[in-house]
Design a protein around this motif. Sequence first.
Motif, short mmCIF file in Angstrom:
data_model
loop_
_atom_site.label_atom_id
_atom_site.label_comp_id
_atom_site.label_asym_id
_atom_site.label_seq_id
_atom_site.Cartn_x
_atom_site.Cartn_y
_atom_site.Cartn_z
N ARG A 122 -31.15 76.28 -7.78
CA ARG A 122 -31.33 77.62 -8.72
C ARG A 122 -31.51 76.93 -10.33
NH1 ARG A 122 -31.04 79.19 -4.03
NH2 ARG A 122 -29.55 80.53 -3.09
N SER A 123 -32.31 77.63 -10.81
CA SER A 123 -32.44 77.48 -12.62
C SER A 123 -31.06 77.31 -13.16
CB SER A 123 -33.32 78.45 -13.09
OG SER A 123 -32.96 79.69 -12.88
N THR A 124 -30.34 78.07 -12.61
CA THR A 124 -28.94 78.16 -13.83
C THR A 124 -28.22 76.87 -13.10
OG1 THR A 124 -28.16 79.48 -11.57
CG2 THR A 124 -28.65 80.83 -13.45
N TRP A 156 -36.31 77.89 -17.10
CA TRP A 156 -37.16 78.83 -16.50
C TRP A 156 -38.21 79.09 -17.42
CZ3 TRP A 156 -37.78 79.45 -11.59
CH2 TRP A 156 -38.73 80.37 -11.08
N THR A 175 -36.08 77.69 -8.27
CA THR A 175 -35.66 79.29 -8.04
C THR A 175 -35.03 80.03 -8.98
OG1 THR A 175 -35.89 78.62 -5.53
CG2 THR A 175 -34.91 80.73 -6.05
N ASN A 176 -35.41 80.94 -9.36
CA ASN A 176 -34.53 82.01 -10.24
C ASN A 176 -34.27 83.03 -9.23
OD1 ASN A 176 -33.88 84.24 -11.79
ND2 ASN A 176 -35.10 83.34 -13.56
N TRP A 177 -32.74 82.89 -8.81
CA TRP A 177 -32.46 83.67 -7.91
C TRP A 177 -32.18 85.05 -8.26
CZ3 TRP A 177 -32.71 83.57 -2.91
CH2 TRP A 177 -31.72 84.40 -2.01
N GLU A 178 -31.99 85.20 -9.39
CA GLU A 178 -31.62 86.66 -10.05
C GLU A 178 -33.10 87.47 -9.97
OE1 GLU A 178 -28.66 84.17 -10.67
OE2 GLU A 178 -30.53 83.69 -11.69
N ARG A 179 -34.14 86.56 -10.05
CA ARG A 179 -35.59 87.54 -10.02
C ARG A 179 -36.22 87.24 -8.76
NH1 ARG A 179 -37.99 85.85 -15.89
NH2 ARG A 179 -39.90 86.74 -14.84
N LYS A 203 -39.63 81.90 -7.03
CA LYS A 203 -39.60 80.47 -6.85
C LYS A 203 -40.84 79.92 -7.23
CE LYS A 203 -38.84 77.21 -2.73
NZ LYS A 203 -38.65 76.99 -1.47
#
Length: 391
Positions: free
Chosen positions: A73-75, A118, A158-162, A165
């Motif tokens: 995850r990007s976070t 990101w 991966t930006n899971w919120e959006r 990937k």
Amino acid sequence: MINFEFNLPTKIIFGAGEIKRSGALAARLGKRAIVVIGQGSVKRHGYYDIAINSLRESNVDFLTFEGVEPNPRSTTIDRAGVIAKKEKVDFLIGLGGGSVMDATKAIAVRALADYPVWDFVRGENGGRPRPIIHALPTMMIPTIAATSSETDSGGVITNWERHEKCAIFSPHLSPKITIIDPGLTVTVGKDTTADGAVDIISHVLEGYLSGDPNAPIQDRFSEGIIRTVMEFAPKAIDKPDDLGARSNLSWCASIALSGIVNSGRGGNYPIHLLEHSISAHYDISHGAGLALLIPPMMRFTGKAVPQRLESLGRNLFFRTKINAEGTIILFEKWLESIAKKITFGEIGIDNAKFEAMADDIIRMYGGNEGCIVNPRPIYKKDIIDIFESVA
């Protein structure tokens, strides 16, 4: 063959037991590091202890960042990057599979930046990505034969919120040092070994089908890697401690995306682009998603370049006469032999998000033409049809 430039700046140390040299090698990069790991397997199997004891013996100070998830995850990367910046580390060590190594590269960028990672992938509000002008040095120690992140200049996050990937690329991301110790892969489970094998094959198959067809040495490289993986993956699955099988898989994985194979042939990675959307929505293994998509993508692209699949079939399966469909059928049988699922239904995914995933793929990768570059261009309807064909 097309014109190309090739540079492999990574120093590679290969062989069973070489992880014990990690401290002495790391000391060449600096005095203070962060060791990036996943969700605990390297600790359970003792690899983490071997590595950090070696670091201590070489007087390399270190912190550990634990918890990188599959499809990183990007976070998570942003959090680690802030720590790396605050602690003023000299370099990073990625100890784990492809997700850990990809995350390590992205952390190396974030550690020297004041922006979320990101922004370097998709850009603010989906715009042009920020340029990567520098990154901390990295050392990689892969524990799975799969992604080639240990030898290439990119990573996927991966930006899971959006539910996006995407890949991040820069020459600054090439590892300075990589230790490929096949002994670290003997504890990898059957499913993950099979997923890794499919990933390796996909890396060289993409260019084989979509690149310049007049690049025979690149084709022979690709066929050799695919044949080697198809031979040794079942052996590693049946007998996990077969170090010979594990060594062959590890080296195939490392050279597949190193630039050696595809330089002069080019091409695109449409199978990967489609798979990224699947795992961005459903968080499945990358290799599992590729196993679903390789056969239908071979069928789709093969209508434009049937001779490529015929050549592949002759050289992989030693058939003097074989058509494109025959090649695909034999490859499907091999996937089934290593227990890979080849329909969405088998892994519990229905068609509810097919259109949404197709929209995401075209939005992120379709460019001005609204299609994925391929010998047979891939439009939104084609993506949905490909998904439906293996529903």
